[in-house]
Design a protein around this motif. Structure first.
Motif: not given
Lengths: 351, 351
Positions: A137-138, A197-199, A225-227
């Motif tokens: 995001r961004n 990763l949620a981002q 959310a995990s990674d």
DNA sequence: CTGAAAGCGCTTACAG
DNA sequence: CTGAAAGCGCTTACAG
């Protein structure tokens, strides 16, 4: 003894450097007879164009770059990267282009350490373009690369095409539908999605796509959310299920994992929790790999063609570098590889 | 608008290009005052040295190359390569060197396709040296690289140092001893080693080291050649054990696998054969990875520091490129990571 | 069809 | 301490 150069070829043949260059590059301006003589001597002496000299005069490096922003300790365990690299390499090799690879650890807190690499590569003229992974995001890379005017492709990204960039976009909605339908057909009415990763843009897209299809099929879902690591996939699974009774209404009968590593971590968690797969819980992975095939039980997974994603991305980037109009490429949605981890829900008496 | 170059800096500062170059490269020949002015303007305008121009005038590319001769479809599943790449990259990044990567599929039958890549890279001056993997018997790369006078390091190789080459040698004997002793202590008296590709030098070294230590500890052993893939590790295991009675004297109570993939393939085979791990058969892997940690049961493995192997190899290569005398580097032998797959032999009544 | 020349952006003896 | 110049090996208008 000295290296064989265009000048030395020209001298031996008694011609000008220009003619030799034209002959070697297959350009008009020399007779076929001359060309043949030049080519034969060049082959005999083992001439290769000096890449630096060529790059300097053409402002082309004939290399594309990839910066992996990933903990070096983790990167070895992710089959995804090596598979996509293999696909990329297949195209680059064919088109006589080279791959420049850099792996940098994410800075904790400070500015992303990959940004400086793009700046430097661009400033040094070391690469003609870059392939970008893990769009978030961004994403700060978007304005940077525009500023640098460095051609780029967002691999599996959602970014719109610009003057010098495009994306190979994955059909997240189609993939989500494949998974959700498979679960629905087997009677699952409550599922969980353990995301990476949620981002990351593609994780947002997946989560919402899964949610959309689930709800339209009357399935309730929860997102955790995990990674992308096995260890965290295991922890997230335990956190998700701790305290829930398998017979309870809100117990998810199927767990969908954002990649293969988290899925095997999940299997391990389920074993520790004493839950059997697939009898009590089904497991599905978004990425397939050797881990899914050889875990016990083997894990059903989307059969995404990761190498093809790499091939398409590399091909698209080279086109942009060569001045073609950037256009996004859509990857086909994947089928589901059924394996033992995916089972049918036995109706509880109370339902 | 135009790119910022040494010439443009010199012009703006009213000095010669030479002085600017000296200032930028930290060489003597300019006053500290001048140097500071130059550096500050360069930083302000975002000057970077053009890598091609620098390479052309210095005959240095500031890049090292790696050619992976491996089926692209397989390479994704081998944690080894990505881990070693991460280690290599850590050093290259520190020393501002770049990594050129190429993945080529092995030609079936014909001449090895990687050889042409070394030739080309050398002729084009694209890399200053190369890191070599998977040294095999009478490796054709050895004479080629000598001919090209291209610096190289045999990663985990057994090759002796030459004028422009060296090796990071792994202590195969020490590692073999670690494994064999661990098995011996647990009462194993007959073991099998399922090796990777038999033509690889390090596999020959391992097999003979395992054999040596086993025999000195009164353990009998058999070696089976496989190819590092999980699928073949599974087949080799089935072939090895088919028809043997677990109670028979010549039944191996421990299987040692040359890498993690074959080990998980082996687990799968043992499950199919109805043999329980570790009660009937113990399993040990030469390489550790996420697969060994999350398989069931988890697989005991040598904890080789693959990233460190990469770091040492990269560092050694850069030293050679810079003109240091090549010298082989010996890697430390590894400890064994005990996990559930490694058990104690219950004595049979007939022994 | 061919040749002489300039230029890409740097480095590096060589004079001053 | 600084400047003018040649050179690295290629490409590419521009004349002939």
């Amino acid at each position: 003894m000295a290296n064989v150069t265009i000048a030395s070829l020209a001298q031996q043949l008694g011609m000008s450097k220009a003619s030799v260059s034209y002959a070697l590059n297959g350009r008009s301006g020399v007779s076929e007879e001359t060309r043949a003589k030049v080519l034969s001597l060049a082959a005999e002496l083992g001439w290769y164009p000096n890449s630096s000299a060529r790059a300097l005069s053409q402002s082309r490096s004939e290399a594309v770059g990839i910066v992996l922003l990933r903990d070096p300790a983790d990167v070895g365990s992710e089959p995804f990267y090596m598979s996509v690299l293999a696909g990329i390499e297949a195209i680059l090799g064919e088109r006589e282009q080279n791959l420049m690879l850099r792996i940098v650890a994410p800075e904790t807190g400070a500015e992303r350490r990959d940004l400086g690499v793009y700046r430097r590569w661009s400033g040094e003229g070391r690469v003609d373009g870059v392939l970008l992974f893990d769009e978030c995001r961004n994403d700060p890379r978007a304005p940077l690369l525009t500023e640098l005017a460095l051609p780029c492709v967002w691999v599996g990204g959602a970014h719109g095409a610009t003057a010098r960039s495009a994306a190979t976009s994955v059909d997240q909605s189609g993939d989500a539908l494949t998974v959700v339908e498979a679960l629905s057909e087997r009677g699952h009415r409550r599922i969980a999605y353990i995301s990476g990763l949620a981002q990351l843009e593609h994780e947002r897209a997946r989560s919402s796509a899964v949610e959309k299809h689930a709800s339209s099929l009357g399935i309730s879902m929860v997102v955790v959310a995990s990674d992308y690591t096995a260890a965290d996939g295991e922890m997230a699974t335990i956190a998700l299920l701790a305290g829930l009774e398998p017979a309870a209404r809100d117990f998810p009968t199927a767990l969908v994992y954002g990649n293969d590593l988290m899925a095997v971590g999940g299997l391990s968690a389920l074993k520790k929790l004493g839950l059997s797969v697939p009898e009590q819980v089904s497991v599905v992975s978004w990425d397939d790999s050797i881990m899914c095939q050889f875990s016990s039980p083997p894990v059903a997974a989307l059969q995404r063609d990761i190498a093809e994603l790499g091939r398409q991305s590399a091909s698209l980037l080279l086109d942009i570098v060569q001045g073609h109009e950037p256009h996004n490429v859509r990857m086909q949605s994947a089928g589901l590889r059924q394996r033992a981890s995916l089972g049918v829900v036995r109706r509880h008496p109370n339902q």
